[in-house]
Structure formats: C-alpha cells, structure tokens
Design an enzyme around this catalytic site. Structure first.
Site, PDB file in Angstrom:
ATOM      1  CG  HIS A 133      -1.935  -1.007   1.373  1.00 51.82           C
ATOM      2  ND1 HIS A 133      -2.038  -1.839   2.459  1.00 51.82           N
ATOM      3  CD2 HIS A 133      -2.954  -1.355   0.543  1.00 51.82           C
ATOM      4  CE1 HIS A 133      -3.088  -2.638   2.313  1.00 51.82           C
ATOM      5  NE2 HIS A 133      -3.660  -2.378   1.138  1.00 51.82           N
TER       6      HIS A 133
ATOM      7  CE  LYS B 246     -13.339  -6.392   1.766  1.00 53.30           C
ATOM      8  NZ  LYS B 246     -12.189  -5.957   0.997  1.00 53.30           N
TER       9      LYS B 246
ATOM     10  NE  ARG C  37      -2.848  -7.165  -4.391  1.00 49.73           N
ATOM     11  CZ  ARG C  37      -3.622  -7.456  -3.384  1.00 49.73           C
ATOM     12  NH1 ARG C  37      -3.123  -7.803  -2.232  1.00 49.73           N
ATOM     13  NH2 ARG C  37      -4.949  -7.415  -3.512  1.00 49.73           N
TER      14      ARG C  37
ATOM     15  CB  SER D  46      -4.230  -6.493   4.595  1.00 44.11           C
ATOM     16  OG  SER D  46      -3.853  -5.228   4.132  1.00 44.11           O
TER      17      SER D  46
HETATM   18  P1  ADP Z   1      -9.967  -3.530  -0.341  1.00 42.23           P
HETATM   19  O1  ADP Z   1     -10.777  -4.167   0.746  1.00 42.23           O
HETATM   20  O2  ADP Z   1     -10.624  -2.296  -0.903  1.00 42.23           O
HETATM   21  O3  ADP Z   1      -9.506  -4.462  -1.420  1.00 42.23           O
HETATM   22  P2  ADP Z   1      -7.206  -3.404   0.528  1.00 42.23           P
HETATM   23  O4  ADP Z   1      -6.654  -2.641   1.694  1.00 42.23           O
HETATM   24  O5  ADP Z   1      -7.039  -4.878   0.545  1.00 42.23           O
HETATM   25  O6  ADP Z   1      -8.710  -2.962   0.443  1.00 42.23           O
HETATM   26  O7  ADP Z   1      -6.563  -2.869  -0.830  1.00 42.23           O
HETATM   27  C1  ADP Z   1      -6.713  -1.533  -1.236  1.00 42.23           C
HETATM   28  C2  ADP Z   1      -6.132  -1.368  -2.622  1.00 42.23           C
HETATM   29  O8  ADP Z   1      -4.729  -1.576  -2.555  1.00 42.23           O
HETATM   30  C3  ADP Z   1      -6.645  -2.368  -3.652  1.00 42.23           C
HETATM   31  O9  ADP Z   1      -6.691  -1.719  -4.909  1.00 42.23           O
HETATM   32  C4  ADP Z   1      -5.597  -3.440  -3.666  1.00 42.23           C
HETATM   33  O10 ADP Z   1      -5.545  -4.107  -4.922  1.00 42.23           O
HETATM   34  C5  ADP Z   1      -4.357  -2.609  -3.438  1.00 42.23           C
HETATM   35  N1  ADP Z   1      -3.288  -3.371  -2.807  1.00 42.23           N
HETATM   36  C6  ADP Z   1      -3.345  -4.202  -1.753  1.00 42.23           C
HETATM   37  N2  ADP Z   1      -2.146  -4.736  -1.480  1.00 42.23           N
HETATM   38  C7  ADP Z   1      -1.297  -4.238  -2.420  1.00 42.23           C
HETATM   39  C8  ADP Z   1       0.090  -4.437  -2.732  1.00 42.23           C
HETATM   40  N3  ADP Z   1       0.837  -5.277  -2.052  1.00 42.23           N
HETATM   41  N4  ADP Z   1       0.589  -3.764  -3.782  1.00 42.23           N
HETATM   42  C9  ADP Z   1      -0.185  -2.943  -4.502  1.00 42.23           C
HETATM   43  N5  ADP Z   1      -1.482  -2.722  -4.307  1.00 42.23           N
HETATM   44  C10 ADP Z   1      -2.040  -3.361  -3.268  1.00 42.23           C
END
Ligand code: ADP
Length: 158
Positions: free
Chosen positions: A17, A41, A90, A128
């Site tokens: 992130h 979630k 990703r 996460s």
């Molecule tokens: P959500 O519940 O909206 O998917 P996340 O916190 O899991 O929330 O992810 C938020 C955004 O960040 C999403 O677009 C996800 O694809 C992206 N994301 C999550 N992990 C990574 C990572 N390691 N690298 C790049 N983007 C990421």
C-alpha cells in the site's frame, strides 16, 4: 490542483500500500488515503486504529492525508473534490474485481476516473490478509510492514 483518492480497508497497511501511495504522491498534488470502515469484512483493527497506523506509516509524505469513510466511495470523492480514484493492481487475479468496481463507479460518477498503479515487484504478492495470517502463525512479516504495524500486530498477539 488534482486530488486522488486511494480507498481500501488497509487492515493493516502494508509496504505494498505504501509503495502505491508514494508513487501517487509524486503524480498528484494531493492524495487522500480513504480507510473504509468495511464492517462486512470484520476487520482485525478498528477503523480508528487503521487510520492511526496509516497516518504513522505515511507521516513523511506532506501531500498525503488519511481519512476514514463509511459512505459511497464516489460521494466521498466528490466531497473532497477528487476526480481520480486510485487502486493497486498486483496480479491478474486482482483484475476481475477491480474491473467491476471501476465499472460501477463509472456508472455512479462518470466524471471520476479510476487509475491503476503497479507496486514494485517485491510487493506484488503482499496482501493484508496474508500478513495477518502469517503473523498469526508466528511467521516473520517484518519485511512486508512498517515497524509500527508490527508492534500493533504484536499487541493484538498476532
Ligand atoms: P480492499 O478491501 O478495498 O480491497 P485493501 O486494503 O485490501 O482494500 O486494498 C486496497 C487497494 O490496494 C486495492 O486496490 C488493492 O488491490 C491494493 N493493494 C493491496 N495490497 C497491495 C500491494 N501489495 N501492492 C499494490 N497494491 C495493493
């Protein structure tokens, strides 16, 4: 001034992130990391804790703000005068859900563009949920998360 919103659950914020936010901070005048309440979630951390962790991790980026939200994303974007929604991609596995999300957001707010950013290769497999799982099983997650997040996971006995 171009404002971009980067929405997510951030449960907790990972180096993946942060990598996206750092890239966005170079491209846009102002970046708002919008931390979704996401009660459906059942997040490990409360929205307040997730905001506090993201604020600590991203403290050095002057044009980045962190804000909680529990409304429709496009409404949040319009309230903050943001014309861009950022998401991270990703792998191909992210594509289908992200494509749907971008589609519905375009229907709801045709003037807001969804843009996708790619993290550096070493972060492309971090999520996460994997961080929570590995930490919960006693694995070392120090290279995937900021020390403040590691400390927070330890406090949760993860
Ligand atoms: P959500 O519940 O909206 O998917 P996340 O916190 O899991 O929330 O992810 C938020 C955004 O960040 C999403 O677009 C996800 O694809 C992206 N994301 C999550 N992990 C990574 C990572 N390691 N690298 C790049 N983007 C990421």
């Amino acid at each position: 001034m171009t404002t971009a919103v980067y929405p997510g659950t951030f449960d907790p914020i990972t180096n993946g992130h942060s990598d996206i936010v750092m890239r966005a901070a170079i491209l846009f005048d102002r970046v708002i990391v919008a931390v979704a309440a996401s009660p459906g979630k059942r997040p490990l951390f409360s929205v307040e804790q997730r905001v506090a962790l993201a604020s600590e991790v991203l403290a050095d980026l002057d044009n980045v703000e962190i804000s909680p939200f529990d409304t429709l994303l496009v409404d949040f974007a319009s309230q903050h005068d943001a014309k861009v929604i950022l998401r991270g991609l990703r792998a191909v596995s992210d594509f289908e859900y992200e494509f749907q999300l971008a589609g519905i957001n375009r229907r709801l707010a045709p003037d807001v563009e969804t843009l996708f950013l790619r993290p550096a290769e070493q972060y492309a497999y971090i999520s996460s949920s994997l961080v929570r799982e590995v930490a919960g099983l006693g694995g070392d997650v120090s290279e995937f998360i900021h020390p403040a997040v590691q400390a927070a996971l330890k406090r949760r006995k993860l």
